[in-house]
Design a protein around this motif. Structure first.
Motif, PDB file in Angstrom:
ATOM      1  N   ALA A  10       0.868  -1.188   0.000  1.00 59.90           N
ATOM      2  CA  ALA A  10       0.000   0.000   0.000  1.00 59.90           C
ATOM      3  C   ALA A  10       0.903   1.235   0.000  1.00 59.90           C
ATOM      4  O   ALA A  10       2.139   1.133   0.032  1.00 59.90           O
ATOM      5  CB  ALA A  10      -0.911  -0.016   1.218  1.00 59.90           C
ATOM      6  N   CYS A  11       0.285   2.420   0.016  1.00 55.93           N
ATOM      7  CA  CYS A  11       1.078   3.654  -0.087  1.00 55.93           C
ATOM      8  C   CYS A  11       2.050   3.824   1.079  1.00 55.93           C
ATOM      9  O   CYS A  11       3.016   4.598   0.984  1.00 55.93           O
ATOM     10  CB  CYS A  11       0.173   4.876  -0.218  1.00 55.93           C
ATOM     11  N   LEU A  33      -6.251  -4.211   5.682  1.00 54.53           N
ATOM     12  CA  LEU A  33      -7.154  -3.101   5.356  1.00 54.53           C
ATOM     13  C   LEU A  33      -8.583  -3.568   5.109  1.00 54.53           C
ATOM     14  O   LEU A  33      -9.533  -2.837   5.384  1.00 54.53           O
ATOM     15  CB  LEU A  33      -6.631  -2.343   4.129  1.00 54.53           C
ATOM     16  N   LYS A  36      -9.763  -3.998   8.571  1.00 58.58           N
ATOM     17  CA  LYS A  36      -9.320  -2.892   9.455  1.00 58.58           C
ATOM     18  C   LYS A  36      -8.840  -3.436  10.800  1.00 58.58           C
ATOM     19  O   LYS A  36      -9.215  -2.942  11.863  1.00 58.58           O
ATOM     20  CB  LYS A  36     -10.450  -1.887   9.694  1.00 58.58           C
ATOM     21  N   GLY A  52      -8.682   5.040   9.480  1.00 58.56           N
ATOM     22  CA  GLY A  52      -8.669   3.650   9.022  1.00 58.56           C
ATOM     23  C   GLY A  52      -7.767   3.429   7.826  1.00 58.56           C
ATOM     24  O   GLY A  52      -7.952   2.490   7.050  1.00 58.56           O
ATOM     25  N   ALA A  53      -6.798   4.298   7.631  1.00 54.05           N
ATOM     26  CA  ALA A  53      -5.918   4.205   6.463  1.00 54.05           C
ATOM     27  C   ALA A  53      -4.456   4.260   6.898  1.00 54.05           C
ATOM     28  O   ALA A  53      -4.109   4.940   7.878  1.00 54.05           O
ATOM     29  CB  ALA A  53      -6.225   5.346   5.486  1.00 54.05           C
ATOM     30  N   VAL A  54      -3.626   3.530   6.166  1.00 53.65           N
ATOM     31  CA  VAL A  54      -2.181   3.593   6.368  1.00 53.65           C
ATOM     32  C   VAL A  54      -1.622   4.637   5.403  1.00 53.65           C
ATOM     33  O   VAL A  54      -2.256   4.901   4.367  1.00 53.65           O
ATOM     34  CB  VAL A  54      -1.538   2.214   6.110  1.00 53.65           C
ATOM     35  N   PRO A  55      -0.477   5.240   5.693  1.00 51.04           N
ATOM     36  CA  PRO A  55       0.410   5.004   6.831  1.00 51.04           C
ATOM     37  C   PRO A  55      -0.028   5.769   8.080  1.00 51.04           C
ATOM     38  O   PRO A  55      -0.636   6.829   7.984  1.00 51.04           O
ATOM     39  CB  PRO A  55       1.753   5.587   6.336  1.00 51.04           C
ATOM     40  N   GLU A  67      -1.149  10.715   6.884  1.00 51.57           N
ATOM     41  CA  GLU A  67      -1.001  11.369   5.587  1.00 51.57           C
ATOM     42  C   GLU A  67       0.443  11.251   5.090  1.00 51.57           C
ATOM     43  O   GLU A  67       1.375  11.816   5.676  1.00 51.57           O
ATOM     44  CB  GLU A  67      -1.434  12.847   5.594  1.00 51.57           C
ATOM     45  N   SER A  68       0.575  10.547   3.986  1.00 53.66           N
ATOM     46  CA  SER A  68       1.915  10.260   3.449  1.00 53.66           C
ATOM     47  C   SER A  68       2.776  11.510   3.310  1.00 53.66           C
ATOM     48  O   SER A  68       3.969  11.483   3.650  1.00 53.66           O
ATOM     49  CB  SER A  68       1.792   9.589   2.087  1.00 53.66           C
ATOM     50  N   HIS A 108      -2.501   8.740  -6.933  1.00 55.98           N
ATOM     51  CA  HIS A 108      -3.076   7.814  -5.949  1.00 55.98           C
ATOM     52  C   HIS A 108      -4.599   7.928  -5.909  1.00 55.98           C
ATOM     53  O   HIS A 108      -5.310   6.991  -6.265  1.00 55.98           O
ATOM     54  CB  HIS A 108      -2.466   8.101  -4.573  1.00 55.98           C
ATOM     55  N   LYS A 109      -5.106   9.073  -5.484  1.00 55.25           N
ATOM     56  CA  LYS A 109      -6.558   9.149  -5.253  1.00 55.25           C
ATOM     57  C   LYS A 109      -7.367   9.209  -6.548  1.00 55.25           C
ATOM     58  O   LYS A 109      -8.488   8.730  -6.597  1.00 55.25           O
ATOM     59  CB  LYS A 109      -6.885  10.345  -4.361  1.00 55.25           C
TER      60      LYS A 109
HETATM   61  N1  LIG Z   1      -4.348  10.649   1.988  1.00 53.43           N
HETATM   62  C1  LIG Z   1      -3.765   9.470   2.568  1.00 53.43           C
HETATM   63  C2  LIG Z   1      -4.383   8.266   1.908  1.00 53.43           C
HETATM   64  C3  LIG Z   1      -4.022   7.007   2.611  1.00 53.43           C
HETATM   65  C4  LIG Z   1      -4.707   5.816   1.943  1.00 53.43           C
HETATM   66  O1  LIG Z   1      -5.636   5.962   1.147  1.00 53.43           O
HETATM   67  N2  LIG Z   1      -4.201   4.635   2.268  1.00 53.43           N
HETATM   68  C5  LIG Z   1      -4.802   3.444   1.724  1.00 53.43           C
HETATM   69  C6  LIG Z   1      -3.760   2.428   1.345  1.00 53.43           C
HETATM   70  S1  LIG Z   1      -2.799   2.968  -0.046  1.00 53.43           S
HETATM   71  C7  LIG Z   1      -5.693   2.855   2.785  1.00 53.43           C
HETATM   72  O2  LIG Z   1      -5.252   2.604   3.878  1.00 53.43           O
HETATM   73  N3  LIG Z   1      -6.960   2.668   2.417  1.00 53.43           N
HETATM   74  C8  LIG Z   1      -7.916   2.091   3.295  1.00 53.43           C
HETATM   75  C9  LIG Z   1      -9.165   2.900   3.318  1.00 53.43           C
HETATM   76  O3  LIG Z   1      -9.140   4.058   2.875  1.00 53.43           O
HETATM   77  O4  LIG Z   1     -10.169   2.386   3.787  1.00 53.43           O
HETATM   78  C10 LIG Z   1      -2.244   9.451   2.400  1.00 53.43           C
HETATM   79  O5  LIG Z   1      -1.764  10.043   1.420  1.00 53.43           O
HETATM   80  O6  LIG Z   1      -1.542   8.872   3.232  1.00 53.43           O
END
Ligand SMILES: N[C@@H](CCC(=O)N[C@@H](CS)C(=O)NCC(=O)O)C(=O)O
Length: 212
Positions: A10-11, A33, A36, A52-55, A67-68, A108-109
């Motif tokens: 993942a990112c 993911l 979760k 709920g998102a990495v990192p 936020e990356s 990415h998005k």
């Molecule tokens: N804006 C966040 C986005 C993070 C993101 O979307 N991570 C993804 C993995 S690449 C994730 O954990 N997605 C799970 C989800 O959104 O439910 C960043 O740039 O770190």
């Protein structure tokens, strides 16, 4: 010690690359993911970050950073001697932020996220129509440059390297842009990048059920 919540490939891979390029030790916590959950103890990952998102990077004082773009710059600033980001105040710092933002939003998005999360053709028509135009921007920039910013590897390169790897997995043939293909090869030749990818590929293989 720093801690990184990540999911293989993942990112958050960019943050692992940054930590390794910085020579910083960290504890790594794998997150599933889909459910979760944190693999260590099956706990709810939303207890670590409501996003709920990495990192998620846990700092030495226990604060959590998400936020990356923020996490990558934080890691870079811990070891300024490694040059992973131009110092604050340097005009190139804004170039770094420009690229971090571009990768995080436009690649990415706008493309990778819908491709991996919404698999239907109707939702993907617009992202697919736009991606070639998006990629022409870094492709043109890298025609006569080794790195995205300045003369050395920065965390922006870690972010773009991850995005290019995922583009391949999403069926985009990066070879269409020779400068991007050559760049990805150069980045993957770096020992820290190679090791970070190998670690996460092995973990991904271990947790993904093999096709019957
Ligand atoms: N804006 C966040 C986005 C993070 C993101 O979307 N991570 C993804 C993995 S690449 C994730 O954990 N997605 C799970 C989800 O959104 O439910 C960043 O740039 O770190």
């Amino acid at each position: 010690m720093l801690q990184l919540y990540f999911s293989p490939m993942a990112c958050s891979l960019a943050s692992r690359i940054a930590l390794m390029e910085a020579g910083l030790d960290a504890r790594y916590h794998l997150v599933h993911l889909g459910t979760k959950t944190v693999a260590d103890d099956n706990s709810d990952f939303r207890g670590i970050s409501s996003k709920g998102a990495v990192p998620v990077l846990v700092l030495a004082n226990g604060e959590r950073l998400t936020e990356s773009a923020a996490v990558l710059q934080y890691i870079a600033d811990l070891t300024p001697e490694r040059g992973l980001a131009p110092p604050p105040g340097d005009p190139d710092r804004y170039r770094l932020q420009e690229w971090l933002s571009f990768v995080g939003t436009e690649i990415h998005k706008a493309f990778l996220f819908p491709t991996f999360w919404y698999k239907d053709d109707a939702s993907l028509a617009k992202p697919r129509a736009r991606i070639a135009q998006t990629l022409s921007v870094p492709a043109a920039h890298l025609t006569d440059r080794e790195f995205l910013v300045g003369q050395r590897f920065t965390v922006a390169d870690a972010h773009l390297t991850w995005a290019l790897l995922l583009l391949r997995a999403a069926g985009v043939d990066v070879a269409q842009w020779p400068s991007l293909a050559a760049y990805l090869e150069r980045m993957q030749a770096r020992p820290a990048v190679r090791e970070a990818i190998a670690t996460e590929m092995a973990l991904r293989k271990a947790i993904t059920p093999s096709p019957a």
